[in-house]
Design a protein around this motif. Structure first.
Motif, short mmCIF file in Angstrom:
data_model
loop_
_atom_site.label_atom_id
_atom_site.label_comp_id
_atom_site.label_asym_id
_atom_site.label_seq_id
_atom_site.Cartn_x
_atom_site.Cartn_y
_atom_site.Cartn_z
N PRO A 2 25.83 -52.98 -9.30
CA PRO A 2 25.90 -52.10 -8.13
C PRO A 2 26.09 -50.65 -8.54
O PRO A 2 26.78 -50.36 -9.52
CB PRO A 2 27.11 -52.62 -7.36
CG PRO A 2 27.93 -53.33 -8.37
CD PRO A 2 26.98 -53.90 -9.36
N ARG A 3 25.49 -49.78 -7.81
CA ARG A 3 25.69 -48.35 -8.05
C ARG A 3 25.46 -47.59 -6.77
O ARG A 3 24.83 -48.07 -5.83
CB ARG A 3 24.76 -47.83 -9.15
CG ARG A 3 23.31 -47.69 -8.77
CD ARG A 3 22.49 -47.16 -9.94
NE ARG A 3 21.16 -46.72 -9.54
CZ ARG A 3 20.12 -47.50 -9.39
NH1 ARG A 3 20.25 -48.80 -9.59
NH2 ARG A 3 18.96 -47.00 -9.03
N GLU A 5 24.14 -43.80 -5.29
CA GLU A 5 23.31 -42.66 -5.69
C GLU A 5 23.24 -41.66 -4.54
O GLU A 5 22.71 -41.96 -3.47
CB GLU A 5 21.91 -43.13 -6.05
CG GLU A 5 21.03 -42.06 -6.65
CD GLU A 5 19.74 -42.64 -7.19
OE1 GLU A 5 19.79 -43.35 -8.20
OE2 GLU A 5 18.69 -42.39 -6.57
N CYS A 22 23.89 -41.29 0.62
CA CYS A 22 24.43 -42.13 -0.45
C CYS A 22 23.79 -43.50 -0.31
O CYS A 22 24.05 -44.21 0.66
CB CYS A 22 25.94 -42.24 -0.35
SG CYS A 22 26.68 -43.41 -1.52
N ARG A 23 22.95 -43.84 -1.27
CA ARG A 23 22.28 -45.13 -1.23
C ARG A 23 23.08 -46.11 -2.08
O ARG A 23 23.44 -45.81 -3.21
CB ARG A 23 20.86 -44.98 -1.78
CG ARG A 23 20.07 -46.25 -1.84
CD ARG A 23 19.53 -46.65 -0.47
NE ARG A 23 18.41 -47.58 -0.62
CZ ARG A 23 18.55 -48.89 -0.71
NH1 ARG A 23 19.76 -49.43 -0.67
NH2 ARG A 23 17.48 -49.66 -0.85
N VAL A 24 23.32 -47.29 -1.53
CA VAL A 24 24.06 -48.33 -2.24
C VAL A 24 23.07 -49.33 -2.80
O VAL A 24 22.37 -50.00 -2.03
CB VAL A 24 25.06 -49.03 -1.31
CG1 VAL A 24 25.90 -50.03 -2.10
CG2 VAL A 24 25.96 -48.02 -0.60
N TYR A 25 22.99 -49.43 -4.13
CA TYR A 25 22.10 -50.39 -4.77
C TYR A 25 22.89 -51.64 -5.16
O TYR A 25 24.03 -51.54 -5.59
CB TYR A 25 21.45 -49.76 -6.01
CG TYR A 25 20.48 -48.68 -5.65
CD1 TYR A 25 20.90 -47.35 -5.56
CD2 TYR A 25 19.15 -48.97 -5.38
CE1 TYR A 25 20.00 -46.35 -5.22
CE2 TYR A 25 18.25 -47.98 -5.03
CZ TYR A 25 18.68 -46.67 -4.95
OH TYR A 25 17.81 -45.69 -4.60
N GLU A 26 22.22 -52.78 -5.05
CA GLU A 26 22.89 -54.08 -5.27
C GLU A 26 24.11 -54.15 -4.35
O GLU A 26 25.20 -54.57 -4.76
CB GLU A 26 23.30 -54.25 -6.73
CG GLU A 26 22.13 -54.22 -7.70
CD GLU A 26 21.18 -55.39 -7.51
OE1 GLU A 26 21.61 -56.45 -6.99
OE2 GLU A 26 20.00 -55.25 -7.86
N ALA A 27 23.90 -53.78 -3.10
CA ALA A 27 25.01 -53.65 -2.17
C ALA A 27 25.76 -54.97 -1.96
O ALA A 27 26.95 -54.98 -1.68
CB ALA A 27 24.50 -53.13 -0.83
N ASP A 78 23.61 -49.88 3.98
CA ASP A 78 23.35 -49.64 2.57
C ASP A 78 23.05 -48.18 2.29
O ASP A 78 22.71 -47.81 1.17
CB ASP A 78 22.22 -50.54 2.05
CG ASP A 78 20.91 -50.30 2.78
OD1 ASP A 78 19.96 -51.05 2.52
OD2 ASP A 78 20.84 -49.36 3.59
N THR A 79 23.14 -47.36 3.29
CA THR A 79 22.99 -45.93 3.12
C THR A 79 24.01 -45.23 4.02
O THR A 79 24.15 -45.58 5.19
CB THR A 79 21.57 -45.46 3.49
OG1 THR A 79 20.62 -46.18 2.71
CG2 THR A 79 21.41 -43.97 3.19
#
Length: 126
Positions: A2-3, A5, A22-27, A78-79
């Protein structure tokens, strides 16, 4: 992994507006109980700006930005966004989004941050 960005930083004149994302990856791998925005100006400590409790969307702000900044989220959670209005030179800083573990209403608490983004620069000129 998760990260977070961030994007949307830039330079603006006093009185202007910017929106940070702020985008959440592997949320699905992290708790998004609460998301927050922090900032750090040169030579100063990192300070809390705003937080949103993702469940019922309660929001919390530092006194310095209350009434000028708005934190929000998209439907998928997720954003996350920070709409900044009536920007002033003292708002100049690197802005970071963060996933927060608990005590969402403790805007300035750094110890309850689970994950940080890499930061995005906001520069406000007079």
């Amino acid at each position: 992994v998760p990260r977070l960005e961030e994007s949307g930083g830039g330079a603006v004149q006093a009185g202007g507006s910017l929106r940070l994302s702020c985008r959440v990856y592997e949320a699905h791998l992290i708790s998004r109980f609460c998301m927050g925005w922090f900032r750090q100006a040169p030579g100063k400590d990192r300070e809390g700006v705003a937080r949103i409790y993702t469940g019922h969307q309660s929001t919390y702000y530092s006194d310095s930005v209350k009434g000028r900044f708005t934190i929000s989220q998209n439907g998928a959670k997720d954003t996350f966004y920070l709409q900044m209005q009536r920007l002033q030179p003292e708002d100049t800083a690197v802005y970071y989004c963060a996933a927060v573990k608990y005590n969402c209403d403790h805007v300035h608490d750094l110890e309850n941050v689970l994950l940080w983004g890499q930061g995005t620069q906001v520069t406000v000129s007079s």
